[in-house]
Design a protein around this motif. Structure first.
Motif, short mmCIF file in Angstrom:
data_model
loop_
_atom_site.label_atom_id
_atom_site.label_comp_id
_atom_site.label_asym_id
_atom_site.label_seq_id
_atom_site.Cartn_x
_atom_site.Cartn_y
_atom_site.Cartn_z
N UNK A 287 9.99 6.45 -2.06
CA UNK A 287 9.56 6.33 -0.73
C UNK A 287 10.87 6.47 0.28
N UNK A 288 12.05 5.95 -0.33
CA UNK A 288 13.49 6.44 0.59
C UNK A 288 13.64 7.81 0.39
N UNK A 289 13.14 8.66 -0.51
CA UNK A 289 13.49 9.94 -0.69
C UNK A 289 12.45 10.99 0.01
N UNK A 290 11.55 10.48 0.98
CA UNK A 290 10.52 11.18 1.56
C UNK A 290 9.31 11.42 0.95
N UNK A 291 9.22 10.84 -0.34
CA UNK A 291 7.90 11.00 -1.28
C UNK A 291 6.86 9.92 -0.77
N UNK A 292 5.64 10.62 -0.73
CA UNK A 292 4.39 9.38 -0.42
C UNK A 292 4.21 8.87 -1.97
N UNK A 293 3.83 7.52 -1.76
CA UNK A 293 3.54 6.77 -3.03
C UNK A 293 2.16 6.24 -2.93
N UNK A 294 1.58 6.26 -3.85
CA UNK A 294 0.31 5.40 -4.08
C UNK A 294 0.91 4.39 -5.06
N UNK A 295 0.60 3.03 -4.70
CA UNK A 295 0.93 1.81 -5.40
C UNK A 295 -0.13 1.06 -5.97
N UNK A 296 -0.43 0.95 -7.08
CA UNK A 296 -1.62 0.42 -7.71
C UNK A 296 -1.18 -1.00 -8.45
N UNK A 297 -2.09 -2.18 -8.29
CA UNK A 297 -1.92 -3.14 -8.91
C UNK A 297 -3.31 -3.69 -9.20
N UNK A 298 -3.54 -4.69 -10.36
CA UNK A 298 -4.54 -4.94 -10.77
C UNK A 298 -5.64 -5.67 -9.92
N UNK A 299 -5.18 -6.28 -8.89
CA UNK A 299 -5.83 -7.18 -8.15
C UNK A 299 -5.18 -7.40 -6.63
N UNK A 300 -6.15 -7.84 -5.72
CA UNK A 300 -5.44 -7.94 -4.54
C UNK A 300 -4.37 -8.94 -4.35
N UNK B 230 5.09 5.39 4.05
CA UNK B 230 4.73 6.47 2.79
C UNK B 230 4.02 5.75 1.89
N UNK B 231 4.17 4.25 2.05
CA UNK B 231 3.32 3.57 0.92
C UNK B 231 1.93 3.30 0.86
N UNK B 232 1.02 3.52 0.19
CA UNK B 232 -0.27 3.23 0.24
C UNK B 232 -0.79 2.27 -0.88
N UNK B 233 -1.12 1.28 -0.52
CA UNK B 233 -1.44 0.16 -1.84
C UNK B 233 -3.08 0.24 -1.96
N UNK B 234 -3.36 -0.05 -3.43
CA UNK B 234 -4.72 0.12 -3.92
C UNK B 234 -4.82 -0.64 -5.11
N UNK B 235 -6.13 -1.19 -5.23
CA UNK B 235 -6.15 -1.69 -6.74
C UNK B 235 -7.20 -0.82 -7.47
N UNK B 236 -7.56 0.48 -6.87
CA UNK B 236 -8.23 1.43 -7.76
C UNK B 236 -7.70 2.75 -8.04
N UNK B 237 -7.51 2.70 -9.56
CA UNK B 237 -6.77 3.95 -10.12
C UNK B 237 -7.33 5.21 -9.87
N UNK B 238 -8.67 5.26 -9.36
CA UNK B 238 -9.33 6.49 -8.77
C UNK B 238 -8.43 7.15 -7.63
N UNK B 239 -7.71 6.41 -6.96
CA UNK B 239 -6.98 6.71 -5.79
C UNK B 239 -5.64 7.44 -6.23
N UNK B 240 -5.28 7.57 -7.52
CA UNK B 240 -4.31 8.42 -7.98
C UNK B 240 -4.62 9.91 -8.47
#
Length: 592
Positions: free
Chosen positions: A25-38, A72-82
């Motif tokens: 994200x520091x380098x201008x790249x959009x990131x989708x961050x995924x974790x197992x649960x909320x 730039x960081x988008x958080x989700x628990x759904x792998x499909x968002x990748x």
């Protein structure tokens, strides 16, 4: 090329994963961050917020930059968002089955030309890759913790990874401001393969009660300039993670030195996993905190009983080399009367001139006054006669590292010095007891291993033999403190603490080079930028001298008979060829 990566996915937002997200994200790249649960997702979000808040407080980020980074960081628990990410990197726990299951899922979610990367530090990238339908697109991209700070990235290419994939990932690492090195798929890769053998050895040293945890850690920080001692580093890494890394390395290479020390498994089973649980080799103020608090193993700060120590006012130093000269200066500057013995009048004058020059430099740099300089020189007297040491309270020998020469010297000192005089050797690897055995007073003989340059380096290893009297050890420990040094105490074994931990690691680096796994430059880069060491192993070997290094490694092998410590043939061959390092203009590197 790397510029295609405008959006990436990161699966796993623990300390490492959140750090990698921040780097992208520091380098201008959009990131989708995924974790197992909320709850895990919120912890990941907090990791990132804590890191950026720290950067804000230190002036390394502006409010606008921080806001843009988080946007730039988008958080989700759904792998499909990748699904539309051209690169997905996983940073989930170091369990092979977990990673294989994740990659099998990702394989069916992302586009056919997307790259799947693993941040594993030791597991087989090939085994992870074959869990997918297209293992050619799987690559290792191993960041180091903290990812925001450390520049090194290992790019791991398997036997099936396509050239295009690893070239794109290498270019991306460079775009992120990292120093990537491409290596093959071998357990531990470069940095961990070298680091964890050293850490495991330190754990064994502690487990065997050879030295305290504080002395082991202080020895490597002060003696080698390492940013952390090995046991404190184990706590930071996590003992469970360290166990998994070592176990993986052992199962792949069957090197006994990588078999996890038994105490590691016991501590992990007991929940003592390091900082993250609040207790490991040290006890911390709370889970996840860095502040060390006292526990049952913390040394008690008891007042020194002067009556239990031997009086030391006059000191003798035998030798005229760099080490002897430095030791004479240290004692003279601390106000002790010093008589140093050299073999010829010219050498006596040379020692005094060297000390005078060193003191003058200290005056010019504001580290001493002219009065300090003059006082130190007034305490210093030189001679060519060992008999002039008859009335000293302590003798420190710093002659050539030859056991026969030292034994003869100790026989002479035994006859010359008054009863009760402490006889100390500053040997770095020879048995202290062999020096003591030639005297009629083995109880008075001790190791007092200074580090070069003695006026600068704070560490002194105080080495007691099976015969050394307790009051001798206590006196030398107290004396070290009085002359501004930090004593660590250990038994009389080859290498003591520092060299016993340092030289097997250096030998492992030579064996890695010998196996053509990586270049000397890449290995040095890995250990400096990946592990924060002041010098890479080959730079250090060239500075120490390959002949000196080989002698120490032979001594360690002779004493412990550990097959993994047998000196690497390449080191033997370079020494035979006369390539001894900087002093000859050529060693592992060539010097102008």
């Amino acid at each position: 090329m790397a510029r295609d990566f405008t959006k990436v996915g990161v699966v796993g937002l623990g300390t490492m994963g959140a750090g990698i997200v921040e780097v992208f994200a520091r380098n201008g790249i959009e990131v989708v961050g995924v974790e197992a649960d909320e709850p895990a997702l919120q912890r990941g979000r907090q990791h990132l917020r804590t890191s950026t808040d720290r950067a804000l407080a230190r002036g390394k980020l502006t409010d606008a930059e921080s806001a843009a980074l988080h946007a730039r960081v988008h958080y989700t628990t759904d792998l499909a968002d990748l699904a539309d990410c051209p690169l997905v990197l996983e940073a989930v726990p170091e369990h092979l089955d977990l990673k294989k299951e994740l990659f099998a899922k990702l394989d069916g979610i992302v586009a056919d030309d997307a790259i799947l990367a693993t941040n594993t530090s030791s597991l087989s990238v090939t085994e992870i890759a074959v869990a997918t339908m297209n293992p050619k697109r799987v690559v290792g991209m191993h960041f180091f913790n903290p990812a925001q700070v450390l520049q090194f990235v290992e790019v791991i290419k398997t036997v099936v990874t396509s050239d295009e994939v690893f070239e794109k990932v290498q270019a991306l690492a460079e775009r992120l401001g990292k120093k990537p090195v491409v290596v093959g798929d071998k357990a531990g890769f470069i940095a961990n393969a070298l680091l964890f053998g050293y850490l495991n050895h330190a754990v064994s040293m502690f487990e065997g009660r050879y030295a305290t945890r504080e002395d082991i850690d202080d020895a490597m920080r002060l003696g080698c300039g390492y940013p952390m001692g090995p046991l404190a580093l184990m706590d930071l890494i996590g003992l469970d993670t360290a166990y998994e890394v070592l176990d993986t390395m052992y199962r792949q290479g069957r090197d006994r030195l990588h078999a996890p020390s038994p105490i590691l498994k016991q501590m992990v089973s007991a929940g003592l996993k390091g900082r993250k649980t609040g207790r490991g080799f040290y006890t911390y103020a709370g889970p996840g905190l860095s502040q060390v608090v006292g526990d049952a193993l913390t040394p008690k700060a008891e007042p020194v009983d002067a009556a239990a120590l031997r009086p030391v006012a006059k000191v003798g130093v035998v030798g005229s080399g760099t080490m002897a000269t430095g030791i004479a200066e240290v004692f003279a500057r601390a106000g002790y009367d010093v008589t140093y013995v050299a073999r010829a009048d010219a050498k006596v004058e040379r020692v005094r001139a060297a000390v005078t020059r060193s003191l003058e430099k200290a005056v010019q740099r504001g580290k001493a006054t002219e009065a300090d300089r003059d006082a130190a020189l007034s305490h210093l007297s030189g001679t060519t006669r060992l008999d002039d040491l008859a009335d000293v309270d302590l003798v420190v020998e710093a002659v050539v590292e030859d056991l026969k020469v030292k034994q003869v010297l100790f026989e002479n000192l035994d006859e010359i010095c008054k009863p009760g005089t402490i006889l100390a050797t500053t040997t770095s690897s020879l048995p202290v007891i062999e020096c003591a055995a030639g005297t009629k007073r083995p109880q008075d003989v001790v190791g007092m291993h200074f580090f070069n340059p003695a006026p600068v380096m704070r560490l002194v290893e105080v080495v007691h033999t099976v015969s050394t009297a307790d009051d001798v050890v206590a006196t030398v420990q107290d004396l070290c403190t009085r002359i501004g040094k930090h004593p660590v105490t250990c038994g009389d074994r080859a290498g003591f603490i520092v060299n016993a931990l340092l030289f097997p690691y250096l030998n492992d680096a030579v064996k890695m080079l010998e196996a053509n796994y990586a270049s000397a430059q890449d290995i040095d880069t890995a250990m400096k930028t990946g592990c924060g060491l002041p010098m890479g192993p080959f730079e250090l070997l060239d500075v120490v001298g390959l002949d000196v290094s080989l002698a120490i490694e032979r001594q360690l092998y002779l004493e412990f008979r550990e097959p993994g410590w047998a000196p690497a043939p390449l080191l033997e061959h370079l020494v035979t060829a006369g390539y001894l390092g900087r002093k000859t203009g050529r060693g592992f590197n060539t010097y102008g």
